[in-house]
Design a protein around this motif. Structure first.
Motif, PDB file in Angstrom:
ATOM      1  N   LYS A 117     -16.203  34.187   5.146  1.00  0.00           N
ATOM      2  CA  LYS A 117     -15.035  35.098   5.244  1.00  0.00           C
ATOM      3  C   LYS A 117     -16.050  36.237   5.914  1.00  0.00           C
ATOM      4  O   LYS A 117     -16.888  36.699   5.652  1.00  0.00           O
ATOM      5  N   PRO A 118     -15.700  36.721   7.547  1.00  0.00           N
ATOM      6  CA  PRO A 118     -16.594  37.890   7.900  1.00  0.00           C
ATOM      7  C   PRO A 118     -15.812  39.455   7.333  1.00  0.00           C
ATOM      8  O   PRO A 118     -14.305  38.806   6.239  1.00  0.00           O
ATOM      9  N   TYR A 119     -16.595  40.245   6.637  1.00  0.00           N
ATOM     10  CA  TYR A 119     -16.625  41.398   6.069  1.00  0.00           C
ATOM     11  C   TYR A 119     -17.250  42.653   6.503  1.00  0.00           C
ATOM     12  O   TYR A 119     -18.386  42.384   6.957  1.00  0.00           O
ATOM     13  N   ILE A 120     -16.470  43.632   6.683  1.00  0.00           N
ATOM     14  CA  ILE A 120     -16.803  44.758   6.751  1.00  0.00           C
ATOM     15  C   ILE A 120     -17.945  45.775   5.999  1.00  0.00           C
ATOM     16  O   ILE A 120     -16.905  46.107   5.080  1.00  0.00           O
ATOM     17  N   SER A 121     -19.352  46.000   6.616  1.00  0.00           N
ATOM     18  CA  SER A 121     -20.239  46.797   5.178  1.00  0.00           C
ATOM     19  C   SER A 121     -19.352  48.282   5.076  1.00  0.00           C
ATOM     20  O   SER A 121     -20.730  48.696   6.388  1.00  0.00           O
ATOM     21  N   LEU A 122     -18.740  48.229   4.269  1.00  0.00           N
ATOM     22  CA  LEU A 122     -18.643  49.914   4.036  1.00  0.00           C
ATOM     23  C   LEU A 122     -19.985  50.828   4.250  1.00  0.00           C
ATOM     24  O   LEU A 122     -20.264  52.159   4.546  1.00  0.00           O
ATOM     25  N   PHE A 123     -20.492  49.804   2.979  1.00  0.00           N
ATOM     26  CA  PHE A 123     -22.012  50.573   2.670  1.00  0.00           C
ATOM     27  C   PHE A 123     -22.894  51.598   3.917  1.00  0.00           C
ATOM     28  O   PHE A 123     -23.121  52.139   4.249  1.00  0.00           O
ATOM     29  N   ASN A 124     -22.648  49.892   4.576  1.00  0.00           N
ATOM     30  CA  ASN A 124     -23.899  50.282   5.843  1.00  0.00           C
ATOM     31  C   ASN A 124     -23.441  50.696   6.469  1.00  0.00           C
ATOM     32  O   ASN A 124     -24.437  51.951   7.864  1.00  0.00           O
TER      33      ASN A 124
END
Length: 675
Positions: A117-124
């Motif tokens: 699943k597409p996921y946005i990296s909060l860490f990056n």
């Protein structure tokens, strides 16, 4: 783009810097080629080879001009934090991305259900936010008009010290004058600990010309700086010998002087074996920027030395040597990966509040993120920069906190939601064909027990729980677990709460008090802690309750079977705590008659014939045994019944004149246990 003049200015200032590249693969590669062409050939590392990336610790201790991490191969925070300490002034840390929020290292934090699943990296996103606020971090976007980079040229020219700093001289003189003992030199990266260790070797060679001196490290490559300094300041010496850690552990000979560089990166059990090999041991290690192993050393190994009456003298190097004191890269990495969080101790107020915290909340509240991560770093030796990414990026992670009335975090727990595995996937796990990410506990349980129903249940695994050190005796950990149990009970989907940890007497006692039952013990010792891992479990649903009894019986059978082999060297107090932590609802083939036990204990009946029944009685009464008997008494029962140690060995250990006195004492202890 950066120029040769820019690099010379950076070297002039004693600075290193970070460059972020965002664009398509071909463009990224071209930019990196231009940047690295400014340096002599083969003076950097490009972690684009899987084997090279996996063995990155081999490069610790080397000096590099550049490091390149690309999102296609994963930009792992632990590797970035550790290896950037090898960069020289004028050196570059290059992090290149296809997109700001896309990075293949993110796959390591995705549970099975979210893998595709597409996921946005909060860490990056946080990484780029911090970079945008730092004018010493260079960011280049493909196709954008990027500003020319200007380096502030300081009036004072930075130069690397060509001799020891006063700190190093004092440490070398202090340790060199000691004839025996254990000495610990800690430092952040680039503080000259390897050089300090090399100078100590030179000093010991001078003071003890007839004694052999051994040096070890996780890899001989880690000693490049050590040998470079040592060989520059002496004629080749036959006194100094390199020895690999495992060879040293397996060696029967005793040595006089041992120097250990990168000590925190050596597995705990191996370190414990090495300790006994020399009368004068000096450890040099970094406590930040590793895989959390520095905290292992700080929290665990120092306790081990204390328990074994090994006096430890500690020294700390603070002055940077490899770069200047205001190096921009070090500051940015510490900020981005929270490598040096302020571990302040907060007081407990009358009014506390317990609640969930979301990753998005932490993205918008840097102070709270720092408090939680700093608390976890203090409490757990395995907390690493990757855990920071886990907190921000894992969709299966839940975070709970206790705050005081000043909104300060005084306790925190990380919980992984696991389970609900499909039948086909469960079958593949049992066959050893699949190891889906993010479901550690269900996989461990079904592989060891065969109870496939467990895989279909949804549960919470408590990954970490931490309380501020100065208020750890006030019951906050218990309050947090009670709150979590209520939250799980309110959630109709959650069927159990569980945890897995490296077993010690104190931890087992704590979790047992929270009504968690022991359902699995590991068969080999954990490399980092040198203890056996265990799984403890609190059922919530009726199905979880039914499985609890079966799991406990499996665990009991495993402990009993492996007592003479895998668990032969487990200390008696821990064995009794294992038995005590098993569920009280275990079904047994026979009822143990207390009158029979008393008869054997108070008469001259053959105790050897009743040994199986007496052993079972002790196991079933492990909790009472721990409460009623002294440590010496419970140790004696453990050696006689559980470990079945030879009579001669038991008599020697407990100073009995022979079998008759031993048997007399066993009977007395059994009477006490029955009373």
């Amino acid at each position: 783009m950066l120029t040769k003049d820019n690099l010379n200015q950076l070297k002039h200032n004693g600075w290193r810097t970070c460059i972020l590249l965002i664009g398509e693969k071909r463009w990224r590669k071209m930019q990196v080629e231009q940047l690295t062409s400014l340096y002599p050939k083969d003076t950097g590392i490009e972690l684009t080879n899987p084997l090279q990336a996996a063995n990155y610790q081999n490069y610790l201790g080397r000096e590099l001009n550049y490091l390149w991490f690309d999102s296609e191969y994963g930009i792992n925070p632990d590797k970035v934090a550790a290896l950037s300490g090898c960069l020289l002034p004028g050196g570059l840390l290059i992090l290149s991305f296809e997109q700001v929020d896309k990075d293949n290292d993110l796959n390591n934090f995705m549970p099975w259900q979210n893998e595709d699943k597409p996921y946005i990296s909060l860490f990056n996103q946080r990484l780029f936010n911090l970079a945008s606020k730092n004018n010493r971090v260079i960011t280049y976007y493909q196709g954008a008009k990027n500003k020319a980079y200007k380096v502030e040229n300081l009036d004072k020219i930075w130069s690397r010290p060509n001799k020891l700093t006063p700190e190093q001289v004092n440490i070398v003189n202090s340790i060199g004058q000691q004839s025996k003992g254990h000495f610990l030199i800690t430092a952040d990266r680039g503080r000259g600990k390897s050089v300090c260790l090399a100078q100590l070797a030179l000093e010991l060679e001078k003071i003890h010309p007839s004694k052999a001196i051994y040096v070890t490290a996780p890899s001989k490559k880690n000693l490049d700086s050590f040998f470079e300094w040592h060989n520059q300041h002496t004629i080749v010496s036959s006194q100094l010998n390199y020895i690999a850690p495992d060879a040293l552990a397996n060696s029967a000979k005793q040595i006089d002087f041992l120097l250990i560089d990168e000590a925190a990166a050596i597995p705990e059990q191996l370190r414990q074996q090495i300790v006994t090999k020399a009368r004068h041991v000096t450890y040099a290690t970094t406590l930040h920027g590793y895989e959390g192993s520095g905290q292992t050393f700080n929290l665990k190994f120092k306790q081990f030395l204390t328990r074994h009456d090994c006096g430890l003298m500690e020294y700390k190097l603070t002055t940077p040597i490899r770069w200047s004191e205001n190096d921009p890269l070090e500051g940015w990495l510490n900020r981005t990966y929270l490598l040096s969080t302020d571990n302040s101790s907060y007081d407990l107020s009358k009014n506390i509040k317990i609640d969930w915290v979301s990753p998005m909340q932490l993205m918008n509240d840097e102070s709270e993120l720092e408090q939680i991560f700093g608390l976890l770093s203090q409490a757990h030796y395995r907390t690493t920069p990757s855990d920071l990414r886990y907190i921000l990026d894992s969709p299966s992670l839940l975070i709970a906190c206790i705050k005081n009335d000043r909104n300060q975090v005084v306790a925190s727990a990380l919980i992984s939601q696991e389970g609900k595995l499909e039948p086909d996937l469960t079958a593949q796990i049992l066959k050893g064909e699949r190891r889906p990410k993010g479901h550690l506990l269900p996989q461990s349980v079904i592989v060891s027990s065969g109870l496939t129903q467990f895989a279909n249940m949804l549960g919470w695994r408590i990954v970490r729980i931490a309380v501020q050190p100065n208020i750890q005796t006030l019951g906050l950990g218990s309050k947090l677990l009670q709150w979590l149990t209520k939250e799980a009970t309110k959630n109709s989907e959650i069927e159990y709460i569980a945890t897995s940890f490296s077993s010690t007497d104190n931890l087992l006692t704590f979790w047992k008090k929270q009504n968690f039952d022991l359902i699995r013990t590991g068969l080999t010792r954990d490399k980092a802690s040198a203890n056996f891992s265990v799984i403890m479990y609190k059922p919530i649903s009726s199905l979880a309750n039914q499985l609890n009894t079966k799991l406990t019986i499996n665990c009991l059978e495993q402990i009993n079977y492996y007592l003479a082999s895998n668990y032969a060297d487990v200390k008696p107090s821990l064995l009794w705590r294992w038995y005590s932590a098993l569920s009280p609802n275990i079904a047994h083939d026979q009822i143990i008659d207390k009158e029979v036990i008393l008869l054997v204990s108070t008469t001259s009946a053959d105790i050897y014939s009743f040994k199986p029944k007496l052993t079972n009685f002790c196991i079933m009464n492990a909790n009472t045994l721990l409460l009623k008997l002294s440590e010496n008494e419970s140790d004696l029962l453990a050696h006689y019944f559980l470990k079945q140690s030879p009579i001669e060995k038991i008599c020697e250990m407990f100073k009995f004149t022979g079998k008759k006195q031993l048997t007399h004492n066993i009977r007395k202890i059994l009477v006490k246990l029955c009373s």
